[in-house]
Design an enzyme around this catalytic site. Structure first.
Site, PDB file in Angstrom:
ATOM      1  N   TRP A 111       0.779  -1.239   0.000  1.00  0.00           N
ATOM      2  CA  TRP A 111       0.000   0.000   0.000  1.00  0.00           C
ATOM      3  C   TRP A 111       0.818   1.301   0.000  1.00  0.00           C
ATOM      4  O   TRP A 111       0.253   2.371   0.113  1.00  0.00           O
ATOM      5  CB  TRP A 111      -1.021  -0.027   1.132  1.00  0.00           C
ATOM      6  CG  TRP A 111      -2.291  -0.674   0.653  1.00  0.00           C
ATOM      7  CD1 TRP A 111      -3.276  -0.055  -0.048  1.00  0.00           C
ATOM      8  CD2 TRP A 111      -2.677  -2.031   0.792  1.00  0.00           C
ATOM      9  NE1 TRP A 111      -4.252  -0.951  -0.370  1.00  0.00           N
ATOM     10  CE2 TRP A 111      -3.928  -2.172   0.141  1.00  0.00           C
ATOM     11  CE3 TRP A 111      -2.106  -3.163   1.396  1.00  0.00           C
ATOM     12  CZ2 TRP A 111      -4.608  -3.385   0.078  1.00  0.00           C
ATOM     13  CZ3 TRP A 111      -2.784  -4.353   1.335  1.00  0.00           C
ATOM     14  CH2 TRP A 111      -4.027  -4.463   0.674  1.00  0.00           C
TER      15      TRP A 111
ATOM     16  N   VAL B  14     -10.405  -9.968   2.094  1.00  0.00           N
ATOM     17  CA  VAL B  14     -11.559 -10.621   1.457  1.00  0.00           C
ATOM     18  C   VAL B  14     -11.177 -12.025   0.993  1.00  0.00           C
ATOM     19  O   VAL B  14     -10.023 -12.303   0.689  1.00  0.00           O
ATOM     20  CB  VAL B  14     -12.087  -9.807   0.245  1.00  0.00           C
ATOM     21  CG1 VAL B  14     -12.879  -8.591   0.706  1.00  0.00           C
ATOM     22  CG2 VAL B  14     -10.960  -9.419  -0.695  1.00  0.00           C
TER      23      VAL B  14
ATOM     24  N   ARG C 114      -1.204   7.658  -0.706  1.00  0.00           N
ATOM     25  CA  ARG C 114      -0.163   6.658  -0.933  1.00  0.00           C
ATOM     26  C   ARG C 114       1.132   7.322  -1.379  1.00  0.00           C
ATOM     27  O   ARG C 114       1.100   8.326  -2.096  1.00  0.00           O
ATOM     28  CB  ARG C 114      -0.608   5.643  -1.986  1.00  0.00           C
ATOM     29  CG  ARG C 114      -1.720   4.749  -1.435  1.00  0.00           C
ATOM     30  CD  ARG C 114      -2.144   3.670  -2.372  1.00  0.00           C
ATOM     31  NE  ARG C 114      -3.422   3.118  -1.899  1.00  0.00           N
ATOM     32  CZ  ARG C 114      -4.125   2.200  -2.519  1.00  0.00           C
ATOM     33  NH1 ARG C 114      -3.676   1.692  -3.656  1.00  0.00           N
ATOM     34  NH2 ARG C 114      -5.250   1.754  -2.029  1.00  0.00           N
TER      35      ARG C 114
ATOM     36  N   HIS D 192      -6.312   3.455   2.271  1.00  0.00           N
ATOM     37  CA  HIS D 192      -7.592   3.113   1.642  1.00  0.00           C
ATOM     38  C   HIS D 192      -8.706   3.443   2.628  1.00  0.00           C
ATOM     39  O   HIS D 192      -8.424   3.812   3.779  1.00  0.00           O
ATOM     40  CB  HIS D 192      -7.648   1.627   1.229  1.00  0.00           C
ATOM     41  CG  HIS D 192      -7.156   0.657   2.269  1.00  0.00           C
ATOM     42  ND1 HIS D 192      -7.000  -0.684   2.042  1.00  0.00           N
ATOM     43  CD2 HIS D 192      -6.789   0.828   3.575  1.00  0.00           C
ATOM     44  CE1 HIS D 192      -6.562  -1.295   3.131  1.00  0.00           C
ATOM     45  NE2 HIS D 192      -6.431  -0.403   4.068  1.00  0.00           N
TER      46      HIS D 192
ATOM     47  N   ALA E 269     -17.516  -6.668   0.630  1.00  0.00           N
ATOM     48  CA  ALA E 269     -16.923  -5.331   0.677  1.00  0.00           C
ATOM     49  C   ALA E 269     -16.391  -5.001  -0.706  1.00  0.00           C
ATOM     50  O   ALA E 269     -16.058  -5.898  -1.483  1.00  0.00           O
ATOM     51  CB  ALA E 269     -15.786  -5.282   1.698  1.00  0.00           C
TER      52      ALA E 269
ATOM     53  N   GLN F 159     -11.587   7.484  -2.498  1.00  0.00           N
ATOM     54  CA  GLN F 159     -12.175   6.150  -2.661  1.00  0.00           C
ATOM     55  C   GLN F 159     -13.614   6.121  -2.157  1.00  0.00           C
ATOM     56  O   GLN F 159     -14.041   6.986  -1.383  1.00  0.00           O
ATOM     57  CB  GLN F 159     -11.387   5.118  -1.833  1.00  0.00           C
ATOM     58  CG  GLN F 159     -10.086   4.669  -2.476  1.00  0.00           C
ATOM     59  CD  GLN F 159      -9.527   3.415  -1.798  1.00  0.00           C
ATOM     60  OE1 GLN F 159      -9.853   3.116  -0.646  1.00  0.00           O
ATOM     61  NE2 GLN F 159      -8.685   2.691  -2.518  1.00  0.00           N
TER      62      GLN F 159
HETATM   63  N1  PHE Z   1      -8.996  -1.337  -0.047  1.00  0.00           N
HETATM   64  C1  PHE Z   1      -8.676  -1.910  -1.318  1.00  0.00           C
HETATM   65  C2  PHE Z   1      -7.673  -1.024  -2.013  1.00  0.00           C
HETATM   66  O1  PHE Z   1      -7.621   0.127  -1.739  1.00  0.00           O
HETATM   67  C3  PHE Z   1      -9.880  -2.094  -2.188  1.00  0.00           C
HETATM   68  C4  PHE Z   1     -10.815  -3.123  -1.662  1.00  0.00           C
HETATM   69  C5  PHE Z   1     -11.815  -2.740  -0.776  1.00  0.00           C
HETATM   70  C6  PHE Z   1     -10.719  -4.457  -2.021  1.00  0.00           C
HETATM   71  C7  PHE Z   1     -12.715  -3.686  -0.272  1.00  0.00           C
HETATM   72  C8  PHE Z   1     -11.588  -5.386  -1.524  1.00  0.00           C
HETATM   73  C9  PHE Z   1     -12.590  -5.015  -0.664  1.00  0.00           C
HETATM   74  O2  PHE Z   1      -6.932  -1.466  -2.850  1.00  0.00           O
END
Ligand code: PHE
Length: 355
Positions: free
Chosen positions: A163, A263, A206, A180, A317, A220
């Site tokens: 990230w 996930v 980021r 995120h 999600a 986002q």
């Molecule tokens: N948080 C992840 C990202 O920024 C995106 C994501 C959110 C993926 C929720 C899966 C479920 O890359």
């Protein structure tokens, strides 16, 4: 006695000819006032004459009085139209002088516009509101616990590197600019019991080299639904409905396997390009698909981490980039333009109605 009467008659005649003579010469508002004060005013000539009547013998007073009053009457009558004319002329001159051309074009006020990203957030809040999702907002400065740990990314997990985190102050304390909007998954679930249906619009950060599709700050939209019997079908249906409302009724959604630690299974999702209906064009870079973000079923470890029983509850999600959606919807080809304050760009969005 005769002389006095005669004297007064003469005086009146004198006054008449003087006053009427002057009257013809009046030209300005000042002249008018001056003349009125001199002849008809409380300290004017006529008043003085009337006052001096007392010095005449009694039997002469009535005649003298009548004549003086008659003169006053005469002067007033002669004066009124001249005064009116001069006053009107003065007013006309002033109106001409202060004339305003109401037909000249006005000066356009500079009215601002809502930023395209803010507008897209409004639109998404509206769409997901109809689907039963509530918008919640979280901190942009996060702890490692919410940004990583509770999302099934332990301290020694290599995914922590993915990230490109911007750390705040002391790196050992692990205060980060959130990478995120996913930290709000845990923050929300810690506070409420299922059913959960939230979206989280917001800025993320980021450590990234900037180019046409990468920024160190971007926006986002996170989505989270947790309840009994939530399946991937629900995820697909919700995203399809979003795509339909954003890009038109015929849209299709594509899922492909992807990896996110929080996930399981994880996917990336794309919408078929509304511009070419999937045939391939400049906006979709000839692929026929517009990549929107990541998604998946909430990992049991994430549910456990916030005290939910993964045998009872499941959830989905997703996370998508809001600038990307604006870019796809309006054919914008450089991400950097959102933050350059270039009015030529921002004004393109000024006239479109706010939804
Ligand atoms: N948080 C992840 C990202 O920024 C995106 C994501 C959110 C993926 C929720 C899966 C479920 O890359």
């Amino acid at each position: 006695m005769e002389t006095q009467i005669h004297g007064l008659t003469e005086k009146i005649a004198d006054a008449r000819s003087q006053a009427t003579g002057q009257l013809q010469a009046l030209s300005s508002l000042g002249d008018v006032q001056e003349w009125e004060r001199a002849w008809l005013g409380p300290k004017g000539e006529i008043t003085t004459m009337l006052r001096s009547l007392g010095t005449l013998p009694k039997d002469e007073r009535p005649v003298a009085g009548r004549e003086t009053q008659a003169l006053r009457q005469e002067l007033e009558t002669a004066f009124a139209p001249i005064r009116d004319r001069i006053e009107r002329e003065a007013l006309d001159a002033r109106l001409e002088d202060e004339r305003v051309d109401v037909t000249l074009p006005g000066i356009d006020p500079q009215i601002g516009a809502i930023h395209p990203v803010s507008r897209m957030i409004d639109e998404l809040v509206e769409i997901f509101g109809q689907l039963g999702f509530q918008a919640v907002f979280g901190p942009e400065v996060e702890t490692g616990r919410y940004n990583f740990d509770l999302l099934n990314i332990p301290a020694d997990h290599p995914a922590r590197d993915v990230w490109d985190t911007i750390l705040v102050d002391d790196p050992t304390a692990e205060i980060v600019m959130r990478t995120h909007t996913s930290p709000m998954q845990a923050r929300t679930m810690e506070r409420i019991d299922p059913p959960v249906r939230v979206i989280v619009p917001g800025r993320t950060y980021r450590y990234e080299a900037q180019d046409a599709s990468h920024e160190w700050m971007f926006t986002q939209l996170e989505g989270l639904a947790v309840d009994r019997n939530i399946t991937m079908t629900d995820l697909k249906g919700v995203l399809q409905e979003m795509a339909r409302q954003l890009f038109g009724p015929e849209r299709r959604v594509r899922f492909r396997c992807d990896y996110f630690p929080f996930v399981e299974p994880g996917v990336d999702f794309a919408v078929d390009c509304a511009i070419c209906s999937g045939k391939g064009c400049r906006v979709c870079k000839q692929s026929g698909w517009l990549e929107m973000g990541g998604a998946g079923m909430v990992h049991p470890n994430v549910l456990r981490g916030v005290g939910y029983d993964p045998d009872e509850y499941t959830g989905f999600a997703f996370g998508l980039g809001i600038e990307r959606i604006v870019m796809m919807k309006y054919g914008v080809d450089d991400l950097r333009i959102f933050n350059t304050n270039d009015l030529r760009f921002l004004k393109k969005f000024a006239t479109a109605a706010v939804s």
